[in-house]
Write a protein that holds these residues in place. Structure first.
Motif, short mmCIF file in Angstrom:
data_model
loop_
_atom_site.label_atom_id
_atom_site.label_comp_id
_atom_site.label_asym_id
_atom_site.label_seq_id
_atom_site.Cartn_x
_atom_site.Cartn_y
_atom_site.Cartn_z
N PRO A 64 -19.24 -20.35 32.12
CA PRO A 64 -19.65 -20.46 33.52
C PRO A 64 -19.62 -19.12 34.26
O PRO A 64 -20.47 -18.86 35.11
CB PRO A 64 -18.63 -21.44 34.11
CG PRO A 64 -18.22 -22.29 32.94
CD PRO A 64 -18.20 -21.32 31.77
N GLN A 65 -18.68 -18.25 33.90
CA GLN A 65 -18.61 -16.93 34.52
C GLN A 65 -19.84 -16.09 34.17
O GLN A 65 -20.42 -15.43 35.03
CB GLN A 65 -17.33 -16.21 34.10
CG GLN A 65 -17.18 -14.84 34.72
CD GLN A 65 -15.93 -14.12 34.25
OE1 GLN A 65 -15.26 -14.54 33.32
NE2 GLN A 65 -15.63 -13.01 34.90
N LYS A 66 -20.24 -16.13 32.91
CA LYS A 66 -21.44 -15.38 32.49
C LYS A 66 -22.70 -16.00 33.10
O LYS A 66 -23.64 -15.28 33.45
CB LYS A 66 -21.56 -15.33 30.96
CG LYS A 66 -20.41 -14.64 30.27
CD LYS A 66 -20.32 -13.17 30.64
CE LYS A 66 -19.19 -12.51 29.89
NZ LYS A 66 -19.01 -11.12 30.28
N PHE A 67 -22.69 -17.32 33.25
CA PHE A 67 -23.80 -17.98 33.93
C PHE A 67 -23.93 -17.43 35.34
O PHE A 67 -25.04 -17.11 35.79
CB PHE A 67 -23.59 -19.50 33.97
CG PHE A 67 -24.54 -20.21 34.90
CD1 PHE A 67 -25.84 -20.50 34.50
CD2 PHE A 67 -24.15 -20.56 36.18
CE1 PHE A 67 -26.72 -21.14 35.36
CE2 PHE A 67 -25.02 -21.20 37.05
CZ PHE A 67 -26.31 -21.49 36.64
N ASN A 68 -22.81 -17.31 36.04
CA ASN A 68 -22.84 -16.78 37.41
C ASN A 68 -23.36 -15.34 37.43
O ASN A 68 -24.13 -14.97 38.32
CB ASN A 68 -21.47 -16.86 38.06
CG ASN A 68 -21.08 -18.29 38.37
OD1 ASN A 68 -21.93 -19.16 38.57
ND2 ASN A 68 -19.78 -18.55 38.42
N THR A 69 -22.95 -14.54 36.46
CA THR A 69 -23.44 -13.16 36.37
C THR A 69 -24.95 -13.14 36.18
O THR A 69 -25.67 -12.40 36.85
CB THR A 69 -22.76 -12.42 35.20
OG1 THR A 69 -21.34 -12.39 35.42
CG2 THR A 69 -23.29 -11.01 35.04
N PHE A 70 -25.44 -13.98 35.26
CA PHE A 70 -26.87 -14.05 34.99
C PHE A 70 -27.62 -14.59 36.20
O PHE A 70 -28.70 -14.10 36.56
CB PHE A 70 -27.12 -14.90 33.75
CG PHE A 70 -28.50 -14.78 33.18
CD1 PHE A 70 -29.10 -13.55 32.98
CD2 PHE A 70 -29.21 -15.92 32.82
CE1 PHE A 70 -30.39 -13.44 32.44
CE2 PHE A 70 -30.49 -15.82 32.28
CZ PHE A 70 -31.07 -14.59 32.09
N ALA A 71 -27.06 -15.61 36.85
CA ALA A 71 -27.69 -16.19 38.04
C ALA A 71 -27.82 -15.14 39.15
O ALA A 71 -28.87 -15.02 39.80
CB ALA A 71 -26.88 -17.38 38.54
N GLU A 72 -26.76 -14.35 39.35
CA GLU A 72 -26.81 -13.29 40.35
C GLU A 72 -27.89 -12.27 40.01
O GLU A 72 -28.64 -11.82 40.88
CB GLU A 72 -25.45 -12.60 40.47
CG GLU A 72 -24.40 -13.45 41.13
CD GLU A 72 -23.00 -12.84 41.03
OE1 GLU A 72 -22.87 -11.63 40.72
OE2 GLU A 72 -22.03 -13.58 41.26
N PHE A 73 -27.98 -11.93 38.73
CA PHE A 73 -29.02 -10.99 38.28
C PHE A 73 -30.41 -11.54 38.61
O PHE A 73 -31.26 -10.84 39.17
CB PHE A 73 -28.89 -10.75 36.78
CG PHE A 73 -30.11 -10.13 36.15
CD1 PHE A 73 -30.37 -8.78 36.32
CD2 PHE A 73 -30.99 -10.90 35.42
CE1 PHE A 73 -31.51 -8.21 35.76
CE2 PHE A 73 -32.12 -10.33 34.86
CZ PHE A 73 -32.39 -8.98 35.04
N LEU A 74 -30.65 -12.81 38.28
CA LEU A 74 -31.96 -13.40 38.53
C LEU A 74 -32.26 -13.50 40.02
O LEU A 74 -33.39 -13.23 40.47
CB LEU A 74 -32.07 -14.77 37.87
CG LEU A 74 -32.09 -14.76 36.33
CD1 LEU A 74 -31.94 -16.17 35.78
CD2 LEU A 74 -33.36 -14.10 35.81
#
Length: 156
Positions: free
Chosen positions: A66-76
């Motif tokens: 979930p933490q990496k998901f948040n990182t990727f979501a922020e990037f997108l």
């Protein structure tokens, strides 16, 4: 926690009758770590498989970390913001589209859709290389996922 995508299953809904949902091109089964892709929909547009895989990749990332998901979501979302697109407005539209009040569900689907859109934006792909500098583990997970998919397609 280590999660591997164990399988990618290609199926034709015309033959199997199996359909993830109305209009669905595929889905990620979080219980079995399996991506299912409907080849029937791919006949209509050659890009469908790539878009569906990128969409389902987001659901895999969310389960993996979930933490990496948040990182990727922020990037997108940074990519959208750089084009003057409001994440809040996108989320509202996605909630209406999905007919849901569950903002977390709508947000995950919005991010998955954004990943699909990224394939069309060469600038975002260049920015993805910047993600490599800021979060190598996430970048490597995405890269390995794509390489596995390409290998599975070659072997199919």
């Amino acid at each position: 926690m280590t999660i591997k995508i164990d399988d990618i299953v290609f199926y034709d809904s015309r033959i199997t009758g199996k359909k993830a949902g109305q209009g669905a091109n595929g889905y990620f089964d979080a219980d079995t770590d399996t991506i299912y892709l409907d080849l029937q929909n791919a006949h209509n547009d050659a890009k469908t498989i790539a878009y569906t895989l990128s969409h389902e990749l987001v659901h895999f990332i969310k389960k993996w970390s979930p933490q990496k998901f948040n990182t990727f979501a922020e990037f997108l979302m940074e990519q959208y913001a750089s084009h003057g697109v409001s994440a809040a407005n996108l989320l509202k539209r996605k909630m209406v589209e999905l007919n849901t009040t569950d903002a977390d569900y709508a947000y995950e689907e919005m991010i998955a859709d954004a990943c699909e859109t990224m394939l069309l934006d060469s600038n975002a792909m260049v920015k993805l290389m910047e993600l490599r500098k800021s979060d190598l583990e996430l970048f490597e997970k995405i890269k390995l996922h794509i390489l596995k998919i390409l290998n599975d397609i070659r072997e199919a």
